[in-house]
Scaffold this motif. Sequence first.
Motif, mmCIF file in Angstrom:
data_model
loop_
_atom_site.group_PDB
_atom_site.id
_atom_site.type_symbol
_atom_site.label_atom_id
_atom_site.label_comp_id
_atom_site.label_asym_id
_atom_site.label_seq_id
_atom_site.Cartn_x
_atom_site.Cartn_y
_atom_site.Cartn_z
ATOM 1 N N GLY A 1 23.583 2.923 -37.727
ATOM 2 C CA GLY A 1 22.495 2.327 -38.483
ATOM 3 C C GLY A 1 22.615 0.821 -38.488
ATOM 4 N N ALA A 2 21.473 0.130 -38.535
ATOM 5 C CA ALA A 2 21.467 -1.329 -38.485
ATOM 6 C C ALA A 2 20.364 -1.872 -39.375
ATOM 7 C CB ALA A 2 21.286 -1.828 -37.049
ATOM 8 N N GLU A 3 20.552 -3.108 -39.820
ATOM 9 C CA GLU A 3 19.620 -3.883 -40.649
ATOM 10 C C GLU A 3 19.406 -3.208 -42.015
ATOM 11 O OE1 GLU A 3 15.272 -6.095 -40.443
ATOM 12 O OE2 GLU A 3 16.212 -5.343 -38.615
ATOM 13 N N ALA A 4 20.312 -3.541 -42.934
ATOM 14 C CA ALA A 4 20.222 -3.011 -44.294
ATOM 15 C C ALA A 4 19.010 -3.595 -45.016
ATOM 16 C CB ALA A 4 21.499 -3.339 -45.069
ATOM 17 N N VAL A 5 18.303 -2.740 -45.739
ATOM 18 C CA VAL A 5 17.110 -3.135 -46.486
ATOM 19 C C VAL A 5 17.181 -2.521 -47.876
ATOM 20 C CG1 VAL A 5 15.644 -3.444 -44.469
ATOM 21 C CG2 VAL A 5 15.808 -1.221 -45.522
ATOM 22 N N ASN A 6 16.189 -2.867 -48.694
ATOM 23 C CA ASN A 6 16.122 -2.366 -50.063
ATOM 24 C C ASN A 6 15.911 -0.852 -50.041
ATOM 25 O OD1 ASN A 6 15.860 -2.037 -52.798
ATOM 26 N ND2 ASN A 6 14.021 -3.288 -52.993
ATOM 27 N N PRO A 7 16.773 -0.059 -50.707
ATOM 28 C CA PRO A 7 16.603 1.404 -50.667
ATOM 29 C C PRO A 7 15.379 1.901 -51.406
ATOM 30 C CG PRO A 7 18.387 0.809 -52.141
ATOM 31 C CD PRO A 7 17.989 -0.448 -51.434
ATOM 32 N N THR A 8 14.781 1.096 -52.262
ATOM 33 C CA THR A 8 13.582 1.549 -52.971
ATOM 34 C C THR A 8 12.372 1.681 -52.048
ATOM 35 O OG1 THR A 8 13.048 -0.737 -53.572
ATOM 36 C CG2 THR A 8 14.374 0.545 -55.128
ATOM 37 N N LEU A 9 12.478 1.166 -50.824
ATOM 38 C CA LEU A 9 11.366 1.278 -49.877
ATOM 39 C C LEU A 9 11.346 2.622 -49.153
ATOM 40 C CD1 LEU A 9 11.588 -2.272 -48.260
ATOM 41 C CD2 LEU A 9 10.147 -1.557 -50.164
ATOM 42 N N PHE A 10 12.437 3.401 -49.245
ATOM 43 C CA PHE A 10 12.561 4.652 -48.514
ATOM 44 C C PHE A 10 12.523 5.835 -49.462
ATOM 45 C CE2 PHE A 10 15.274 1.789 -45.710
ATOM 46 C CZ PHE A 10 14.205 1.473 -44.891
ATOM 47 N N THR A 11 12.397 7.008 -48.873
ATOM 48 C CA THR A 11 12.367 8.234 -49.655
ATOM 49 C C THR A 11 13.783 8.627 -50.078
ATOM 50 O OG1 THR A 11 12.526 9.560 -47.641
ATOM 51 C CG2 THR A 11 10.311 9.029 -48.447
ATOM 52 N N LYS A 12 13.830 9.574 -50.989
ATOM 53 C CA LYS A 12 15.115 10.038 -51.498
ATOM 54 C C LYS A 12 15.888 10.795 -50.422
ATOM 55 C CE LYS A 12 17.135 12.696 -55.299
ATOM 56 N NZ LYS A 12 16.840 13.526 -56.495
ATOM 57 N N GLU A 13 15.170 11.557 -49.591
ATOM 58 C CA GLU A 13 15.832 12.305 -48.524
ATOM 59 C C GLU A 13 16.416 11.366 -47.473
ATOM 60 O OE1 GLU A 13 12.931 14.699 -50.636
ATOM 61 O OE2 GLU A 13 12.775 12.793 -49.550
ATOM 62 N N TYR A 14 15.702 10.283 -47.151
ATOM 63 C CA TYR A 14 16.209 9.343 -46.151
ATOM 64 C C TYR A 14 17.425 8.591 -46.680
ATOM 65 C CZ TYR A 14 16.178 5.674 -42.611
ATOM 66 O OH TYR A 14 16.540 4.806 -41.597
ATOM 67 N N CYS A 15 17.398 8.215 -47.934
ATOM 68 C CA CYS A 15 18.567 7.537 -48.519
ATOM 69 C C CYS A 15 19.769 8.464 -48.610
ATOM 70 C CB CYS A 15 18.213 6.991 -49.900
ATOM 71 S SG CYS A 15 16.978 5.668 -49.890
ATOM 72 N N GLY A 16 19.525 9.777 -48.654
ATOM 73 C CA GLY A 16 20.637 10.710 -48.695
ATOM 74 C C GLY A 16 21.448 10.751 -47.422
ATOM 75 N N LEU A 17 20.878 10.276 -46.307
ATOM 76 C CA LEU A 17 21.636 10.219 -45.064
ATOM 77 C C LEU A 17 22.812 9.261 -45.147
ATOM 78 C CD1 LEU A 17 18.689 10.080 -42.486
ATOM 79 C CD2 LEU A 17 20.067 12.068 -43.067
ATOM 80 N N PHE A 18 22.743 8.271 -46.024
ATOM 81 C CA PHE A 18 23.768 7.224 -46.114
ATOM 82 C C PHE A 18 24.722 7.454 -47.285
ATOM 83 C CE2 PHE A 18 19.754 5.703 -44.495
ATOM 84 C CZ PHE A 18 20.104 5.091 -43.312
#
Length: 323
Positions: A143-160
């Motif tokens: 993964g590359a280029e960290a961004v604000n997690p509030t822009l993504f869904t809960k399922e996508y943030c669960g990958l990290f």
Amino acid sequence: MALISHIIRNTSIKSLEEKFLCLSLQSLNNTQIREKQVAPQPRLRNPTWLTKKNRVIHDDFVTQENREFISEIVQDKYENNTNKNTLPNTVEWTPNMRRTGVIAKKIGVLDNHVIRYYTPEEYKSPRERAIKVKNKAPCIIMGAEAVNPTLFTKEYCGLFKDSGVMPKKYLARFFVSSEAALPLGTPVSALHYSVGNYVDVCLHRMVLQKTHRRGGNIGGGGEKGRVWPGTKMPGHMGNRYRITKGLKIWRINTKYNVLWVSGCAVPGETNSIVYIYDTILPLRKPTKPLPFPTYFDINNQDVPEDIYDDSVHKFDDLTLTFE
């Protein structure tokens, strides 16, 4: 005889009328329905680890103070969860081993971190092949280029969640050898490569969301609505991988994570996302040992800001000397 022939003629006429009536009824029932599809729509073969990414954002009721408070919580959460178990591998590098690649942007290598690691048994390909793959390889998700997690869904943030890093905007898959496995959350910088070695650069041209090549209305509506032969329409352009192989690394900047490679035909425009990995060309394989499985700064060594190849003139050196 005249009576018999008249009866036969009437019966034949009636049978013909019945046949014509049946044909007319079938033609009325077989009207074309434009919504009916003969072939099913193609399925998007996304990787099994990829989930829904973007979400609808409603910031109408969020004040500036609340935004600052949320950003502070996010920073505290991910700064304390950084994975420190990034120990080097004791396996010596051999030319047959395959390392992971990195996600880069023209120009510069982004903040790459290991998100997930799949063994050959755990990884499931999005496309099932009829021929079984004999030599299955492990897979690393970068993964590359960290961004604000509030822009993504809960399922996508669960990958990290397991890696403990901030959600990344870009993800990529790299097949590696079993000895090149990396712990989750391991950072990979430009020092993953060495000057003088050769790399391959890959780019995915023109994503499917582009609409400037859409045909629009082509007419031909109604009961017999169809595409007439010879209608001029846009062709299928892009949506293919473009790979430039055998590019030599001439210079590495460790401060800004920048690689200078040979050639002006690197695919993509400026600020395009590319994937860099060790070259697969047999005649340009590295001969000297590489940082395996990646570069680890164990003793906090002082690394120069610019690393040049032996055949490149350094800008700090004198061009002319007099004796």
